[in-house]
Design a protein around this motif. Structure first.
Motif, PDB file in Angstrom:
ATOM      1  N   ALA A  22      24.191  -1.363  13.050  1.00  0.00           N
ATOM      2  CA  ALA A  22      23.748  -2.622  13.640  1.00  0.00           C
ATOM      3  C   ALA A  22      22.470  -3.150  13.015  1.00  0.00           C
ATOM      4  N   GLY A  23      21.811  -2.362  12.191  1.00  0.00           N
ATOM      5  CA  GLY A  23      20.540  -2.788  11.613  1.00  0.00           C
ATOM      6  C   GLY A  23      20.707  -3.801  10.501  1.00  0.00           C
ATOM      7  N   ASP A  24      19.686  -4.638  10.341  1.00  0.00           N
ATOM      8  CA  ASP A  24      19.632  -5.531   9.177  1.00  0.00           C
ATOM      9  C   ASP A  24      19.407  -4.701   7.923  1.00  0.00           C
ATOM     10  N   HIS A  25      18.666  -3.622   8.094  1.00  0.00           N
ATOM     11  CA  HIS A  25      18.403  -2.662   7.018  1.00  0.00           C
ATOM     12  C   HIS A  25      18.614  -1.269   7.585  1.00  0.00           C
ATOM     13  N   VAL A  26      19.194  -0.382   6.785  1.00  0.00           N
ATOM     14  CA  VAL A  26      19.384   1.007   7.180  1.00  0.00           C
ATOM     15  C   VAL A  26      18.731   1.883   6.124  1.00  0.00           C
ATOM     16  N   ILE A  27      17.825   2.732   6.558  1.00  0.00           N
ATOM     17  CA  ILE A  27      17.104   3.626   5.663  1.00  0.00           C
ATOM     18  C   ILE A  27      17.415   5.056   6.078  1.00  0.00           C
ATOM     19  N   MET A  28      17.903   5.844   5.144  1.00  0.00           N
ATOM     20  CA  MET A  28      18.204   7.244   5.431  1.00  0.00           C
ATOM     21  C   MET A  28      17.221   8.141   4.713  1.00  0.00           C
ATOM     22  N   ALA A  29      16.746   9.148   5.429  1.00  0.00           N
ATOM     23  CA  ALA A  29      15.938  10.174   4.782  1.00  0.00           C
ATOM     24  C   ALA A  29      16.811  10.877   3.748  1.00  0.00           C
ATOM     25  N   GLU A  30      16.198  11.391   2.715  1.00  0.00           N
ATOM     26  CA  GLU A  30      16.952  12.069   1.657  1.00  0.00           C
ATOM     27  C   GLU A  30      17.772  13.235   2.202  1.00  0.00           C
ATOM     28  N   THR A  31      17.296  13.848   3.254  1.00  0.00           N
ATOM     29  CA  THR A  31      17.989  14.997   3.839  1.00  0.00           C
ATOM     30  C   THR A  31      18.861  14.626   5.034  1.00  0.00           C
ATOM     31  N   ALA A  32      18.983  13.340   5.339  1.00  0.00           N
ATOM     32  CA  ALA A  32      19.731  12.898   6.514  1.00  0.00           C
ATOM     33  C   ALA A  32      21.241  12.949   6.270  1.00  0.00           C
TER      34      ALA A  32
END
Length: 119
Positions: A88-98
Motif C-alpha cells: 500500500a505504500g507509495d514507496h517500499v524500502i526493504m532492509a538488506e536482510t528483510a
C-alpha cells in the motif's frame, strides 16, 4: 541525513500479528491512527501476517491516505497479510536482510466425517 531537512513524519509500527487487538494492531486502532495523521507517513513492518479481514482495512486506509507520502519500511519480515499491507505504500524500502513472503490465501474447514465427505 546530516545537514538535510526531513519533513515531519508520522510513524506506525506493525510489529506482530495483524489483527492483534491487545497489541493495537487491529484494523480499528491502526486505521484510526492513519486517518488522524497529517504529513508524511512511515510504516515499519516486522510481521508474519495475520487476519485478512483486519489487514484489508489497513491496506485501504494506507492507499487512500492523501495528506503526504506513505513510505513502508520492511525491517524484518512482511509475510502473508503483512506483505499485502506493505504494497500500500507509495514507496517500499526493504532492509538488506528483510524477507517479503507472498502466497495464495488458505483456509480450513471444520466438521465431523459425514460433513467433510459432503464438502
Amino acid at each position: 541525513m546530516i545537514g538535510q531537512y526531513r519533513p515531519m513524519t508520522n510513524e506506525i509500527f506493525l510489529y506482530g500479528l495483524i489483527g492483534d487487538q491487545a497489541s493495537g494492531l487491529d484494523a480499528k486502532t491502526v486505521t484510526a491512527t492513519i486517518r488522524a495523521a497529517t504529513g508524511n507517513l512511515d510504516v515499519f513492518i516486522n510481521s508474519a501476517g495475520g487476519f485478512v479481514f483486519e489487514g484489508l482495512p489497513i491496506y485501504e486506509a494506507l492507499t487512500a491516505y492523501d495528506r503526504g507520502t506513505v513510505t513502508v519500511h520492511i525491517d524484518g519480515l512482511a509475510a502473508s497479510m503483512a506483505s499485502a499491507v506493505a504494497m500500500a505504500g507509495d514507496h517500499v524500502i526493504m532492509a538488506e536482510t528483510a524477507l517479503l513472503m507472498i502466497h495464495k490465501p488458505w483456509d480450513s474447514t471444520v466438521g465431523n466425517a459425514d460433513e467433510m465427505r459432503r464438502n
